[in-house]
Design a protein around this motif. Structure first.
Motif, short mmCIF file in Angstrom:
data_model
loop_
_atom_site.label_atom_id
_atom_site.label_comp_id
_atom_site.label_asym_id
_atom_site.label_seq_id
_atom_site.Cartn_x
_atom_site.Cartn_y
_atom_site.Cartn_z
N LEU A 19 3.76 -48.96 1.92
CA LEU A 19 2.71 -49.65 2.64
C LEU A 19 3.19 -49.94 4.06
N ILE A 20 2.32 -49.74 5.02
CA ILE A 20 2.61 -50.09 6.41
C ILE A 20 1.45 -50.90 6.96
N THR A 21 1.75 -51.77 7.91
CA THR A 21 0.68 -52.49 8.60
C THR A 21 0.33 -51.77 9.89
N ASP A 22 -0.96 -51.52 10.07
CA ASP A 22 -1.49 -50.99 11.33
C ASP A 22 -2.19 -52.16 12.01
N ASN A 23 -1.43 -52.88 12.82
CA ASN A 23 -1.92 -54.12 13.40
C ASN A 23 -3.15 -53.89 14.26
N ASN A 24 -3.14 -52.85 15.07
CA ASN A 24 -4.22 -52.63 16.03
C ASN A 24 -5.55 -52.34 15.34
N ASN A 25 -5.53 -51.78 14.14
CA ASN A 25 -6.74 -51.48 13.39
C ASN A 25 -7.03 -52.50 12.29
N LYS A 26 -6.23 -53.57 12.21
CA LYS A 26 -6.39 -54.59 11.17
C LYS A 26 -6.40 -53.95 9.78
N HIS A 62 -6.27 -47.21 2.28
CA HIS A 62 -6.09 -48.29 3.24
C HIS A 62 -6.93 -49.48 2.82
N CYS A 63 -6.54 -50.64 3.33
CA CYS A 63 -7.27 -51.89 3.08
C CYS A 63 -7.58 -52.53 4.42
N ASP A 64 -8.85 -52.75 4.70
CA ASP A 64 -9.25 -53.40 5.94
C ASP A 64 -9.13 -54.91 5.80
N LEU A 65 -8.61 -55.53 6.84
CA LEU A 65 -8.39 -56.97 6.85
C LEU A 65 -9.29 -57.63 7.89
N THR A 66 -9.43 -58.93 7.80
CA THR A 66 -10.24 -59.66 8.78
C THR A 66 -9.39 -60.19 9.93
N THR A 67 -8.10 -59.95 9.89
CA THR A 67 -7.18 -60.45 10.90
C THR A 67 -6.10 -59.42 11.15
N TYR A 68 -5.30 -59.64 12.17
CA TYR A 68 -4.25 -58.69 12.53
C TYR A 68 -3.00 -58.92 11.67
N PRO A 69 -2.58 -57.94 10.87
CA PRO A 69 -1.41 -58.15 10.02
C PRO A 69 -0.11 -58.06 10.83
N THR A 70 0.70 -59.10 10.73
CA THR A 70 1.95 -59.13 11.48
C THR A 70 3.18 -59.01 10.59
N ASP A 71 3.02 -59.21 9.29
CA ASP A 71 4.15 -59.03 8.38
C ASP A 71 3.63 -58.97 6.96
N MET A 72 4.46 -58.47 6.04
CA MET A 72 4.11 -58.44 4.62
C MET A 72 5.37 -58.23 3.81
N CYS A 73 5.29 -58.53 2.53
CA CYS A 73 6.38 -58.22 1.62
C CYS A 73 5.83 -58.18 0.20
N CYS A 74 6.57 -57.53 -0.69
CA CYS A 74 6.20 -57.47 -2.10
C CYS A 74 6.56 -58.79 -2.76
N ILE A 75 5.67 -59.32 -3.59
CA ILE A 75 5.97 -60.53 -4.35
C ILE A 75 6.00 -60.27 -5.85
N THR A 76 5.34 -59.20 -6.29
CA THR A 76 5.45 -58.70 -7.66
C THR A 76 5.41 -57.18 -7.55
N PRO A 77 5.68 -56.44 -8.64
CA PRO A 77 5.60 -54.98 -8.56
C PRO A 77 4.24 -54.45 -8.13
N SER A 78 3.19 -55.26 -8.28
CA SER A 78 1.85 -54.77 -7.95
C SER A 78 1.14 -55.63 -6.91
N GLU A 79 1.84 -56.59 -6.28
CA GLU A 79 1.20 -57.48 -5.32
C GLU A 79 2.03 -57.60 -4.06
N ILE A 80 1.34 -57.75 -2.94
CA ILE A 80 2.01 -58.02 -1.68
C ILE A 80 1.38 -59.25 -1.04
#
Length: 252
Positions: A53-60, A74-92
């Motif tokens: 998974l990568i964040t494309d900040n400019n395209n949210k 891809h998953c569209d967000l309502t805000t600009y993603p600046t960071d992320m990490c895995c918290i379970t094998p299937s969740e970020i």
């Protein structure tokens, strides 16, 4: 950013094992439905099935890459993603910032590091430095969960904090200017991006000293913002400030 803290025994020797790379491949991560140029790849993480998974900040957007580094979702967000990490094998968990609201879980505010519970309750402020605008920028925990590494973009530093927020070590180096993204491998190796120095450094597992300048501008780095080590494919993945590509380096 949620930090998934877990405990396991790791030999200290792995912390000081210096990574080396050979060869580089570039992969385009823009897709036809992008409304803007694919800029600001602020975060990369590897899922349990080795999809990326990568964040494309400019395209949210958060984009999913397959084993061949092709965008397959891809998953569209309502805000600009600046960071992320895995918290379970299937969740970020994703940090979002639209410059008006800040959605956070285990959070950096630019000058402070806050600890939240997995249900979103604020537990406490771990650390704060108000001497600049970006004194607390990105963070990552070590595998045993007793240290947190924080990049101080304003003052060209990497801090090592105890789990209670106490400063254990402060690292500086002429090869590290405007440190941005930081990543700790499953073996405890610490990788940090120098945005303005166009470098990626490896620090020891304590965050006290440089073990190597792994990658430089000669390797194609141009304002690196994120780095992630994929152990199963023996590769280091780099995202950058400008451009629609990720760089993938094979480990020797």
């Amino acid at each position: 950013m949620y930090l998934h803290i877990y405990y396991k025994v790791i030999k200290m020797a792995t912390f000081s094992q210096v990574l080396t790379v050979q060869g580089k491949s570039d992969y385009v991560v823009s897709i036809p439905s992008d409304l803007r140029k694919c800029f600001f790849i602020y975060a990369i993480c590897v899922l349990s099935d080795d999809h990326i998974l990568i964040t494309d900040n400019n395209n949210k957007r958060v984009k999913q890459l397959n084993h061949q580094y092709k965008v397959v979702g891809h998953c569209d967000l309502t805000t600009y993603p600046t960071d992320m990490c895995c918290i379970t094998p299937s969740e970020i968990a994703i940090i979002g910032n639209d410059y008006r609201t800040h959605d956070v879980q285990f959070v950096t505010s630019g000058t402070a590091l806050y600890k939240y519970s997995m249900t979103g309750d604020l537990l406490n402020k771990l650390y704060e430095d108000t001497s600049g605008d970006y004194t607390v920028w990105k963070c990552a925990a070590n595998p045993s969960g007793d240290k947190i590494f924080v990049t101080n973009w304003s003052h060209n530093k990497v801090l090592t904090l105890a789990i209670d927020g106490a400063v254990l070590h402060t690292f500086t180096d002429t090869d590290l200017v405007c440190p941005f993204g930081i990543h700790v491998t499953d073996q405890g190796q610490v990788l940090v991006c120098g945005q303005s120095s166009n470098t990626i450094l490896q620090l020891d597992g304590e965050g006290k000293k440089k073990l190597a300048t792994l990658l430089t501008e000669r390797d194609g780095l141009n304002a690196p913002h994120s780095v992630c080590c994929n152990r199963s494919t023996a590769s280091i993945i780099v995202g950058q400030y400008i451009g629609n590509q990720i760089l993938v380096f094979k480990e020797k």
